[in-house]
Every structure is written in C-alpha cells, then in structure tokens.
Design an enzyme around this catalytic site. Structure first.
Site, PDB file in Angstrom:
ATOM      1  N   TRP A  71       3.304  -8.258  -6.521  1.00 62.42           N
ATOM      2  CA  TRP A  71       3.510  -6.809  -6.536  1.00 62.42           C
ATOM      3  C   TRP A  71       4.890  -6.417  -7.028  1.00 62.42           C
ATOM      4  O   TRP A  71       5.043  -5.424  -7.733  1.00 62.42           O
ATOM      5  CB  TRP A  71       3.216  -6.196  -5.168  1.00 62.42           C
ATOM      6  N   LYS A 122      -3.705  -0.575   3.351  1.00 55.57           N
ATOM      7  CA  LYS A 122      -3.571  -1.859   4.016  1.00 55.57           C
ATOM      8  C   LYS A 122      -3.533  -1.679   5.527  1.00 55.57           C
ATOM      9  O   LYS A 122      -4.053  -2.492   6.261  1.00 55.57           O
ATOM     10  CB  LYS A 122      -2.292  -2.582   3.550  1.00 55.57           C
ATOM     11  N   ASP A 158       8.844  -1.048  -1.531  1.00 55.81           N
ATOM     12  CA  ASP A 158       7.385  -0.929  -1.455  1.00 55.81           C
ATOM     13  C   ASP A 158       6.967  -1.518  -0.110  1.00 55.81           C
ATOM     14  O   ASP A 158       7.045  -2.721   0.100  1.00 55.81           O
ATOM     15  CB  ASP A 158       6.761  -1.714  -2.621  1.00 55.81           C
TER      16      ASP A 158
END
Ligand SMILES: *Cc1c(COP(=O)(O)O)cnc(C)c1O
Length: 357
Positions: free
Chosen positions: A100, A193, A169
């Site tokens: 990511w 998530k 993030d």
C-alpha cells in the site's frame, strides 16, 4: 441463520450488534418514516447524524482543535492521489513498508518527485524500519507512512517524529487503539477494514496544512472543498457514514479505544503464541517486534499444506484465511469486530491441524 468466524482482510467482520441495529432501523431512520438511503443529505435528520459521527470521532480519538474531519469517496486509492495532488510541491518522502505504501508512492509520482526515505522491501516487508533511520532530503513536503501493513502483517508501534508534516494511511488499524493525532498532519482511513462498509474514507487534516494546499485543482480533488462544504459539496455516501456512526457508538459502549486495544493485544497474542510454539510448523511472516495486531500473516511448510489448511478451516467455519494473492501464505485478519472466542477457535484449529500433519 448461521454466522461464521470471519477472518477476511477487507471488507471484513463488523460487530454483530451493529449489523442487527442497522437492519432494525433500515426502514425507518430516526423516526422519519424513511430509510437512511431514502432521505435527503440536506435534511436535518441526516445532518444531525453526520455531525454526531464527527463528534464521536473527535471524542474517541481525542482529536485536538485545529483539525478537520471529512468524508471522501474513492477509497484509500483515491487518497493515494489526493494527498500528493494537494501537497506535493517539491518532493514527497515515503517510508515503504508494503504494497500500500508502494502504491501510494507510485500514484503520487504523477504530481512530482517521490522517494523512499526508508524501506523494508529488500526483506520482503517483514519489518518496520527504525523510526530514526529515515533519510529526509531537503525541500521535502511531507513524510508518508502506512500505520498497518494489511498484506504483510506489520504495524508501526512507535511513530516517527520528523520536522516535516507527517501523513499516515491508517486504513487497516484505524480505531483499533488510541493514537496521538497531534503527531500527524494528515491521516486517512478507508473504513472497510475496521469501521464500516467500503465506500467512504475518513480523512483528518490539520488546518495549518490545509492552508498550504494546491488550489489549482478540480474542486473534487481539493481537501478544502470537503472542509468548506462539511463533506456535502456533493452527495456523501450517506449509508456508509451512518454505518460508521453505529460502529463508533459500539466502540464507545465497549469502553473506547483503550479497552479495544487491550482486547486486540490479547487476541493477537492468542494466535502468535500458537505460531511461536509450533516448532516452526507455522512460520510468522513479520519479525516479532513489528507484528501487526490486526493481520496475522504466516506460512506452513509447503504451499500445498497452506491450501489444505485454508480449505479445512473453511469447513470448520473459519473463513478468509488465504493470504493476499501478491505474497501467498495465510493471513488471519482480526479486526475490532473479531471476537476473542473467534481467535480461540482458530488457535484450536491450528493446533489440531499441526497435530494431524
Ligand atoms: C485496503 C487498503 C487500502 C486500499 O483501499 P481501497 O479502498 O481498496 O482503495 C489502502 N491502504 C491500506 C493500508 C489498506 O489496507
């Protein structure tokens, strides 16, 4: 109705109490005689709910004054673009701890120079680099980190301090523990998530950063548009925000983030202990000091055994244990809504599987 033990990485398990409550209220939101998906986002009933969501985020995370909280569509991947579009002027530094952060850096490169200030790529992203090891070049606009690496199963336990703005993030460990937001200038989290259904991102932005944003962008790409219009410049994802609201109240009722952190530590301990006491049958991907409390990644002796493990687990109602397609292996995602009982069921299964093989 049969519910399974859900270890999916995202979208992922949500609190059963919240799912039930959402179902119960679905036809009649706040005594309006309409569903949350049927009322105007300009209505007082909607606005009150959105205001409460912001308020709850502020309270749970103890977000100080001087920060705005907005809701944005497009997922984490849109934030990979927006953070750079708004703030990359000279160069952006990335601490590369996995897929990511890699993707964020690549997306940002469209807007200017990006570089790796530190990276664990050479070691298959098995660890989080030492906070002090990052090399920051002159004229760096920000340092970017990923607090939890969903795919590799590593997590920052101690955030770096730097003298440039810090971006993070937090998609896969948002609200899993208390975090000192004042250390960051920009925080964002796709909610799917840990906090709600895919379709909205919570972005927390410091006012002193916001004033430096690029104002020559299309309005929908500017954070300022979301701040100035209280996230309703256009139609916000009303159902998602409503669901997040329910999860925040659920978190509060559990005792808040300190309590949830305590449970998450205990849950992770249950699984890592099985790995550590398996005489190498289960091999953790992450080095112990960088282990994630959200995503427990591990390998078995062979890929064939891993496939058998995943299949047999599914038969035992333990779902979603296959690792991400980019690295293989196994992964148990144990977000806030996964219970300790679920982790114990998986631990028992792992011990039994090892014994039989
Ligand atoms: C899942 C995930 C993303 C990607 O989110 P999308 O909403 O699918 O774009 C970004 N960052 C992290 C840490 C993630 O876990």
């Amino acid at each position: 109705m049969k519910r399974v033990y859900n270890f999916n990485a995202g979208p992922s398990a949500m609190p059963l109490e919240v799912l039930k409550q959402v179902q119960e209220e679905f036809l009649d939101f706040a005594h309006t005689g309409m569903s949350i998906v049927e009322i105007s986002h300009r209505s007082a009933a909607y606005q009150a709910m959105q205001d409460d969501t912001v308020c709850m985020l502020r309270r749970l995370l103890r977000i100080p004054d001087g920060y705005h909280i907005v809701f944005i569509q497009g997922g984490g991947s849109m934030q990979f673009i927006m953070h750079a579009a708004n703030f990359l002027k000279h160069r952006g530094a990335y601490i590369n701890t996995g897929v990511w952060s890699d993707k964020a850096m690549q997306a940002a490169a469209f807007y200017g120079e990006t570089y790796e200030a530190a990276s664990s790529k050479a070691d298959h992203f098995t660890y989080i680099p030492e906070a002090g090891s990052a090399v920051i070049k002159p004229d760096t606009d920000y340092v970017y980190i990923t607090s939890n690496n969903t795919i590799h199963g590593t997590e920052w336990h101690d955030f770096p301090s730097c003298n440039v703005p810090l971006f993070c993030d937090m998609s896969s460990d948002f609200l899993s523990r208390p975090v000192d937001i004042s250390r960051f200038d920009l925080v964002y989290a796709g909610v799917q998530k840990n906090v709600g259904p895919a379709g909205v991102v919570v972005t927390i932005i410091k006012d002193s950063l916001l004033v430096q944003a690029n104002s020559q962008l299309p309005l929908m790409l500017q954070y300022k548009t979301y701040v100035d219009h209280d996230s309703t410049y256009n139609t916000p994802p009303v159902f998602n925000i409503y669901f997040v609201n329910k999860v925040l109240h659920w978190l509060d009722a559990q005792g808040g983030l300190k309590e949830i952190e305590k449970r998450n530590i205990q849950k992770a301990h249950i699984l890592y202990q099985v790995i550590d006491e398996s005489d190498g049958f289960y091999k953790g991907h992450a080095v112990p000091q960088s282990r994630s409390r959200m995503n427990v990644t591990f390998n078995l002796p062979t890929p064939a055994l891993e496939a058998e493990f995943v299949a047999q687990a599914a038969e035992a109602s333990l779902i979603g244990l296959k690792g991400h397609r980019s690295i293989g292996g196994c992964r148990a995602s144990i977000y806030n809504a996964v219970t300790e009982e679920g982790c114990q069921a998986l631990a028992a299964f792992m011990m039994k599987f090892q014994k039989n093989h």
